[in-house]
Structures are given as C-alpha cells and as structure tokens.
Design an enzyme around this catalytic site. Structure first.
Site, PDB file in Angstrom:
ATOM      1  CG  HIS A 189      41.987  39.511  41.662  1.00  0.00           C
ATOM      2  ND1 HIS A 189      41.608  40.791  42.275  1.00  0.00           N
ATOM      3  CD2 HIS A 189      43.371  39.729  41.338  1.00  0.00           C
ATOM      4  CE1 HIS A 189      42.701  41.556  42.162  1.00  0.00           C
ATOM      5  NE2 HIS A 189      43.527  40.967  41.801  1.00  0.00           N
ATOM      6  CB  CYS A 248      38.956  43.079  47.972  1.00  0.00           C
ATOM      7  SG  CYS A 248      38.454  42.050  46.584  1.00  0.00           S
TER       8      CYS A 248
END
Length: 253
Positions: A161, A248
């Site tokens: 990511h 996250c």
C-alpha cells in the site's frame, strides 16, 4: 485535529489472514493484548473510540482502514482489491453512517483500499497498487471534488500500500523509505528516511500532535522524536505478521 476513531476487535480467524510477510502465524492472545493497548493509545491522543465486534468470516477485518476513507467533509466506502475482503465493507457501513451524512460508495467497476490513500490537508494522494487501480482512484477523486477536496494518483511498484512506504506527520514532514524517498510526487515535502532494516516502521501515525510509533524500532523512534513530536510506542508485532501496520487498525476522523 481528530476526535474519533473506529476499530474492530480481531477474530481468532486472523491466523488465516492474507500475508506475504513470512513471519509466522500471529499469536491470537497476544494480538488481543496489543489491540487493547492500541485502543488505549488512541484514547491517550484524545479520541473517542468505537469498538466493533470481531468478524470470524473475515480474517483481515481488524484492518478497518482499507474499508472506508473518512474525510472532514464526507465518507467513502471502498471496494477492496483483495476479493476476500470485499464483504467487510458491508459490516463497516453502519458505523460510518452513524457519524456522516454524506456517505458515498465506490462502484464495482474498479477497486481501491484506503491503505493506499494519504491525506495531506484537503488533498489525497492515491497509490496505484495491486489493491487499488486507476478506475477506483478516479471514482474516489470525483467524490472528493464534490466537497472541494482533491486527489492525485501516485505510481508505485514496490509497496503493498502507499502508506506502507510513506506517511504524513503534518508540518510538511513525511516518513519514507524505498521508492518513496525520491518519489517526485513528494518533492515539496521534508522526507525523513527510515532505515532499511526498520522499513516496517515507516507506517507511523500522527494524531493530534502525538506520533504513534511501532515498538521495537529505535532508529525510527529517535528520528520522529528529533523532529519534535511527542511519541507513543505501540507493540503491533502480531499485526506485522499479517502485513498490517499502525494506520491499518483504525479509522481516524
């Protein structure tokens, strides 16, 4: 400033979560302890925390960041690139609607995970990865523009990511490693290099003047402190085994 956060209790099924880390299976009991300390850290930063129940059917559901983008002006439910995670969005929707009147949802045409989205003021950088494609990014940008915000895509090749490799700490400061250290899209910012052996710790989180730093990465801790930030270490070793970082584990807004 942030005032609230949403988290989800990990399920025992997390041992079957998606990962390429090759660090072994998570210790579920320890993961629960670490999650409780993570929540404590959010509260120490002044956030009111909503704790959602675990979802046994979705091993990665504790990584709520990927399922929604919460901005100061609207919320956008995503469409994860990982097919096994798409059902998580339906389970986060109710909590998002409790806090936002303007809620959008990406269509089925593309895909996007919010771990690929980094907010800098009213602008959002969107990494193109295996989990986020151009169609999803363009849809997101169109939704942001409805509320006088903007977005741009970031080409990348080495990261799971975008926020695996670069994170904004406010005050024009970013932490970065690998391809993000010299990435032209971030040339205007002051980038602090994360040591290669501590690359996981590039995923630090700024919350109301305090930076959460993963425990066990002393060079990164020193680097963040040298920039003048208050710090709070949080042990997330069991989430590292699932390629998950500090950002996250919560939706902060």
């Amino acid at each position: 400033m942030f005032t609230k956060a949403i988290v989800r209790t990990p399920s025992s099924s997390m041992i079957n979560g998606l990962t390429e880390a090759n660090l072994g299976a998570p210790d579920y009991a320890l993961a629960l302890q670490q999650h409780a300390d993570y929540i404590a850290a959010l509260k120490e930063c002044g956030l009111e925390v909503t704790i959602l129940p675990s979802l046994d059917a979705y091993p990665d559901a504790c990584f709520v960041e990927d399922t929604a983008l919460l901005t100061p002006h609207c919320a956008i439910l995503t469409r994860p690139g990982a097919i096994s995670r798409r059902g998580e969005v339906d389970h986060i929707a109710a909590a998002v609607h409790e806090h936002y009147d303007n809620v959008y949802r990406l269509s089925d045409a593309g895909h996007l995970e919010a771990g690929d989205v980094m907010m800098v003021g009213r602008h959002f950088y969107i990494g193109l990865s295996e989990r986020t494609d151009m169609v999803g990014a363009e849809e997101l940008i169109a939704m942001l523009e409805k509320h006088a915000m903007s977005g741009s895509v970031v080409n990348m090749s080495d990261m799971l990511h975008l926020k695996t490799g670069i994170n904004y700490l406010e005050n024009n400061q970013m932490l970065a490693f690998g391809e993000m250290l010299a990435h032209p899209d971030f040339a205007a910012f002051s980038r602090t290099a994360i040591a290669p052996e501590e690359s996981y710790a590039a995923n630090c989180v700024w919350i109301n003047g305090t930076v959460l730093v993963p425990k066990g990465f002393p060079k990164t801790l020193d680097a963040v402190q040298s920039l003048g930030y208050r710090t709070r270490e949080v042990d997330v070793s069991e989430y590292q085994k699932l390629d998950g970082g500090l950002s996250c584990l919560s939706l902060r807004f």
